[in-house]
Structure formats: C-alpha cells, structure tokens
Write a protein that holds these residues in place. Structure first.
Motif, mmCIF file in Angstrom:
data_model
loop_
_atom_site.group_PDB
_atom_site.id
_atom_site.type_symbol
_atom_site.label_atom_id
_atom_site.label_comp_id
_atom_site.label_asym_id
_atom_site.label_seq_id
_atom_site.Cartn_x
_atom_site.Cartn_y
_atom_site.Cartn_z
ATOM 1 N N VAL A 1 0.836 -1.201 0.000
ATOM 2 C CA VAL A 1 0.000 0.000 0.000
ATOM 3 C C VAL A 1 0.869 1.248 0.000
ATOM 4 O O VAL A 1 0.607 2.223 -0.727
ATOM 5 N N LEU A 2 1.926 1.259 0.817
ATOM 6 C CA LEU A 2 2.825 2.408 0.867
ATOM 7 C C LEU A 2 3.503 2.631 -0.486
ATOM 8 O O LEU A 2 3.633 3.770 -0.954
ATOM 9 N N THR A 3 3.936 1.541 -1.115
ATOM 10 C CA THR A 3 4.597 1.655 -2.412
ATOM 11 C C THR A 3 3.609 2.100 -3.488
ATOM 12 O O THR A 3 3.922 2.956 -4.318
ATOM 13 N N GLN A 4 2.428 1.522 -3.444
ATOM 14 C CA GLN A 4 1.399 1.854 -4.434
ATOM 15 C C GLN A 4 1.051 3.344 -4.403
ATOM 16 O O GLN A 4 0.762 3.958 -5.434
ATOM 17 N N ASN A 5 1.130 3.940 -3.228
ATOM 18 C CA ASN A 5 0.763 5.342 -3.073
ATOM 19 C C ASN A 5 1.965 6.288 -3.127
ATOM 20 O O ASN A 5 1.863 7.447 -2.731
#
Length: 299
Positions: A230-234
């Motif tokens: 999630v952190l990478t995706q955002n």
C-alpha cells in the motif's frame, strides 16, 4: 547413583553456577551442594573446580557428564516408549513466525499432523525474530519459524527446505520497472522503504555498499507485505523485502542483483522438558520434511 542426582549434576555442569542451578531445580542451594559432594565421595574423585562465582567441571567431571547424559537420555526414551501406548495426543501448539515462504511447508506439516491427531489445535503469532525468540524464552510460544540472519545457537532446530529471495517492490510506471534486476547503483537517489529489524537492515546496507549514502530512507517497517505494498502503491518509495510473487495492481517485483537469500529454521528451547505432544510434533515435522522435501538438518 539415582537418576535424579545425575540430572542435578547435568544442570550444574551446564549452568556452572550452584545458585542458578538450584533455582532451576526448585531445591535449596545447600541441598544441591550436599548432593554433589555425596556424588564426589561415591566416585572418589573431584568432579568440579569451585571458585567464588562459578563451578566448572574437572576432566573426570567431563567424562561423567557424557555418560550421565547418555543414561538420562536412555531413561527418558525408555519411559516414553513404555508409556506411549496409552498416550493421548491433544492440546495446543503455539508457533511464532515471520513472513516467509517456509510457512507453506510448515502449514502442510500442521495440516497433516491434525489429520492424524484431530484433538490438536494451533495458535500462530506473527512477529519478527526478536519478538518470537523472546516469547519462546518466556514460554508463551512452543516453536518459532525464524528467518536468517538469526542466531539459533541457543536452540534446537530443524532447517526448513526453502530459501526466501529478496526483491525490490516498485510501481509499474517507475523507470526502474524496465530493468530485469535491480543493482545497488540503480537505487542511488531513490526513496526506499527499509526493514526495521537491525540484523536485516545491516544485511541490506551491506548489499547497498557504498551506494547506501546515496539513498533516502522514506520509512522503516517490519512485516506486513500488504502494508508495504500500500505504501509503495501510493508513492512513498520503493520497498526492499522478500519476494512472495504476488502484488497489488500497478506494482511489480524485480530481483536484487547480486541476490540476497535467507534460510529459515524451526526452533525450540534447548534443554527443556517437552510434553508428549511437542515431542510427537517435532518427530512428525522432521519425518514429513525428510519425506516431502529431502533430508533436513537438525542442529
């Protein structure tokens, strides 16, 4: 010579401290000291070299320790074999583990064990190796599935069959997504999500080498593949971690070059009493891994 006294002797030989050994054995220090002196009188030799703060084995003591351990092991094995006919294998097995591909073979072991022993249930705790080891020492976990780099010298262990490989998690629209593998110099100037566990961070920094001064740490975190994605995706940064071959939409994984790979161990406390349930699970696990994944090393 009573078997009980031989067990006392082995605990003192291991701990090299009368006070500590007496506490572990739940007897008084004078009682333990008297038992040891009677043993020395019976054998007619000095078994220990005593000092103010420690007690260590003499050469005769080391010989006796080898024989005493053999006798105690044989007695315990015989008792188990005699009583096993009427054993009821049931209860809880508590296992702590990190995020590793070796949870899959462990899950297969657990499922197969439950097929044989239907009254057994498992409790799983997810945590980094340091947390899992602490809980094993406290007695709240029976076993740990620990990922390298980790010191397992204080434990009995079985090596798990698979290796975990490290990769870089990044968005598909990132320029580095075009590369087949990511090298340390590729990450210069990049914002990275780094592992928080010190021993693992040290391993990653060694891989980065001189390029570690060229990166920017966006975040430190432990475990939770989903949260990292999630952190990478955002757009927080590129995440370094183990490759589990599944990602959220819009993300991709690229192997690290040179490769980093980590093994795993199933561990349990050394020199502790094990219930028939735990003894049976260890035997079952070792046999299952050997049959389905090849010979595994017990250490």
């Amino acid at each position: 010579m009573e078997l009980r006294v031989l067990k006392y002797f082995l605990v003192v030989a291991r701990e090299e401290n009368i006070t500590k050994a007496a506490k572990m054995l739940h007897i008084t220090q004078p009682t333990l000291s008297r038992q040891l002196m009677q043993m020395e009188e019976e054998f007619g030799v000095s078994l220990f070299k005593r000092s103010k703060h420690s007690i260590i084995l003499t050469e005769e003591g080391r010989i006796l320790r080898r024989r005493a351990q053999e006798l105690v092991d044989l007695a315990e094995k015989t008792a188990k074999e005699v009583s096993r006919q009427d054993e009821v294998i049931s209860g809880e097995i508590a296992i702590g583990c990190g995020e590793t591909k070796n949870l899959e073979p462990m899950a297969k072991v657990m499922a197969a064990f439950q097929q044989v022993y239907g009254d057994v249930h498992f409790t799983l705790y997810t945590g980094i190796a340091d947390d899992v080891k602490e809980r094993i020492e406290q007695g709240t976990l029976d076993f740990g599935l620990l990922i390298e780099p980790v010191d397992v010298s204080r434990y009995r262990c079985l090596r798990m069959p698979w290796k975990d490989h490290w990769s870089v998690l990044l968005r598909q629209d990132h320029p580095l997504a075009a590369k087949e593998a990511i090298e340390p110099q590729d990450l210069a100037g990049q914002r990275l999500i780094m592992p928080a566990r010190l021993s693992v961070l040290t391993q990653v920094e060694a891989w980065l080498g001189r390029w570690q001064d060229e990166i920017c740490t966006a975040a430190f975190m432990n475990l939770s593949v989903y949260n990292k994605e999630v952190l990478t995706q955002n757009g927080l940064g590129l995440a370094l971690g183990l490759d589990f071959n599944f990602t959220l939409p819009g993300l991709c994984l690229r192997p690290m070059k040179p490769a980093i790979e980590n093994g795993s161990y199933m561990v349990w406390k050394n020199n502790q009493f094990l219930s028939p349930l735990l003894e049976r699970f260890i035997e079952f696990t070792e046999a299952y891994l050997r049959e389905h994944y090849g010979a595994q090393g017990g250490e």
